[in-house]
Design an enzyme around this catalytic site. Structure first.
Site, PDB file in Angstrom:
ATOM      1  N   TYR A 101     -33.973 -80.253  34.226  1.00 43.91           N
ATOM      2  CA  TYR A 101     -33.442 -81.602  34.416  1.00 43.91           C
ATOM      3  C   TYR A 101     -32.102 -81.607  35.141  1.00 43.91           C
ATOM      4  CZ  TYR A 101     -37.146 -82.952  31.215  1.00 43.91           C
ATOM      5  OH  TYR A 101     -38.376 -83.161  30.634  1.00 43.91           O
TER       6      TYR A 101
ATOM      7  N   LYS B 167     -40.354 -69.744  25.951  1.00 42.21           N
ATOM      8  CA  LYS B 167     -41.515 -69.142  26.622  1.00 42.21           C
ATOM      9  C   LYS B 167     -41.047 -67.831  27.249  1.00 42.21           C
ATOM     10  CE  LYS B 167     -45.910 -69.329  27.764  1.00 42.21           C
ATOM     11  NZ  LYS B 167     -46.942 -69.114  26.729  1.00 42.21           N
TER      12      LYS B 167
ATOM     13  N   ASP C 165     -46.323 -73.155  23.529  1.00 42.29           N
ATOM     14  CA  ASP C 165     -47.739 -73.484  23.362  1.00 42.29           C
ATOM     15  C   ASP C 165     -48.172 -73.316  21.909  1.00 42.29           C
ATOM     16  OD1 ASP C 165     -47.114 -70.827  23.828  1.00 42.29           O
ATOM     17  OD2 ASP C 165     -48.908 -70.377  24.986  1.00 42.29           O
TER      18      ASP C 165
ATOM     19  N   ASP D 161     -38.761 -82.207  25.495  1.00 41.85           N
ATOM     20  CA  ASP D 161     -39.308 -83.464  25.996  1.00 41.85           C
ATOM     21  C   ASP D 161     -40.777 -83.607  25.608  1.00 41.85           C
ATOM     22  OD1 ASP D 161     -39.575 -85.840  27.313  1.00 41.85           O
ATOM     23  OD2 ASP D 161     -39.253 -85.044  29.317  1.00 41.85           O
TER      24      ASP D 161
ATOM     25  N   ASP E  71     -42.554 -85.871  21.741  1.00 46.65           N
ATOM     26  CA  ASP E  71     -43.562 -86.929  21.815  1.00 46.65           C
ATOM     27  C   ASP E  71     -44.748 -86.604  20.910  1.00 46.65           C
ATOM     28  OD1 ASP E  71     -42.024 -88.365  23.509  1.00 46.65           O
ATOM     29  OD2 ASP E  71     -43.460 -88.450  25.158  1.00 46.65           O
TER      30      ASP E  71
END
Length: 372
Positions: free
Chosen positions: A135, A208, A241, A265, A269
């Site tokens: 970002y 990750k 994941d 992000d 959600d």
């Protein structure tokens, strides 16, 4: 007395924010503090009239407030991204709000899509780094034959690894660069460790690092170093994941989760859905030593603007986060308890199976806070 700025923004933003202000004022009356509100007319209507998003003078004024209470941003009359980047992201970056705080808590009376899970199974907090990663805005697109100085790194990579000359062979290429700093990672991790100490003393780091070894390898390294200063906090690692799988299968495993910006992000959600949906999800953008901002995470829903039907619970909950950050924890907890009672009593809007208007829900919760 607390000075707080309010920005209603677009769509349903002003009306849901009005209910939140009403509830926070009721909490102040109940628990012995006052809030001095200052409203700012920032949003699509002003942008369409004047071309102005947010001015430098307004940003300087807002820096005098410990907190900003924000409604919603986005308007179908304005191209997507203009308002979001020019106002919301501008505020986050100007005030260096490096913590995005997202409670994932299933309230009593709310249905979760997870089978056999109860409120005691879903009660954790995601601490998302809020200013770095993908970002930071470093990226571009280029078509064949167009020399771009900023493509030098990508050009070298493709020439060496794939034998492709980006300037002549590639029809079009796009790139986005994620950047993490040691300082930026450490400060959000310290916030997360401190939060974990006040809860169940367990902190999960998301990365990750098995594939993106440079950027998220640094994240993991800093996490390991920071953990040494918090020997009483149990730590664990999850690849991003895997954490999405465990959020669904075993949400009760989590207490505090700390994550880089992009992964945060995504997983927040998912967290919002397992706690009952976006209409119940609050968020805080926090600078512990500066100006913080609190908002619902849902959009501006322009088609419902002015109809007094929008669900204000996420906004009211965001107000509770605001009070908690100001040090009014008892008042914040009382608001969340009143939200829960409004749900179990059926005092909710149509989207949650009730019949109350936006303002009616605000009236109900404000009264309950006062009488609780």
């Amino acid at each position: 007395m607390y000075k707080v700025a309010s920005i209603g923004g677009d769509g349903i933003g002003p009306e849901i924010l009005a209910t939140g202000i009403q509830v926070l004022d009721a909490a102040g009356e109940k628990f012995g503090f006052d809030i001095d509100w200052t409203d700012y007319d920032i949003g699509a209507d002003r942008y369409l009239k004047t071309g102005e998003l947010i001015s430098e003078d307004e940003l300087k004024e807002l820096s005098g407030f410990p907190a900003i209470y924000f409604g919603a941003i986005g308007d179908e009359r304005v191209k997507p991204g203009i308002l979001e980047k020019g106002i919301l992201l501008a505020l986050r970056f100007y005030f260096d709000q490096y913590v995005n705080l997202r409670p994932i808590k299933l309230l009593k009376g709310v249905d979760t899509p997870l089978a056999n899970k109860k409120p005691e199974d879903i009660d954790f907090v995601v601490v998302r780094e809020n200013t770095e990663d993908f970002y930071v805005g470093i990226g571009s697109r280029a078509k064949a034959g167009k020399q771009r100085d900023e493509l030098s790194v990508v050009r070298d990579l493709y020439n060496v690894k794939f034998g492709i000359d980006v300037e002549t062979d590639a029809d079009e290429l796009a790139y986005q660069i994620g950047v993490l700093s040691r300082q930026g990672s450490k400060r959000v991790m310290e916030y997360a460790f401190d939060l974990a100490q006040s809860r169940d003393k367990k902190l999960t780091s998301v990365d990750k690092a098995n594939v993106l070894t440079d950027v998220y390898g640094l994240w993991r390294e800093v996490f390991e170093e920071t953990a040494k200063g918090y020997p009483d906090v149990k730590t664990e690692y999850n690849f991003v994941d895997a954490v999405t799988m465990w959020f669904v299968k075993n949400p009760e495993w989590f207490d505090v989760v700390v994550t880089p910006n992009m992964f945060g992000d995504i997983i927040t959600d998912l967290g919002a859905m397992i706690q009952g949906g976006l209409g119940l999800a609050p968020g805080g953008n926090i600078n512990p030593k500066g100006t913080s901002m609190f908002e619902p995470i849902h959009g501006s829903a322009p088609k419902y603007k002015g109809k007094n039907v929008a669900n204000p619970l996420a906004t009211i909950w965001a107000g509770a986060l605001l009070l908690d950050t100001l040090g009014e924890k008892e008042a914040a907890d009382a608001i969340v308890s009143s939200i829960e009672r409004s749900i179990t009593s059926g005092a909710v809007t149509k989207d949650m199976g009730g019949s109350l208007s936006t303002s009616d829900v605000g009236d109900w919760i404000a009264k309950d806070v006062l009488n609780g």
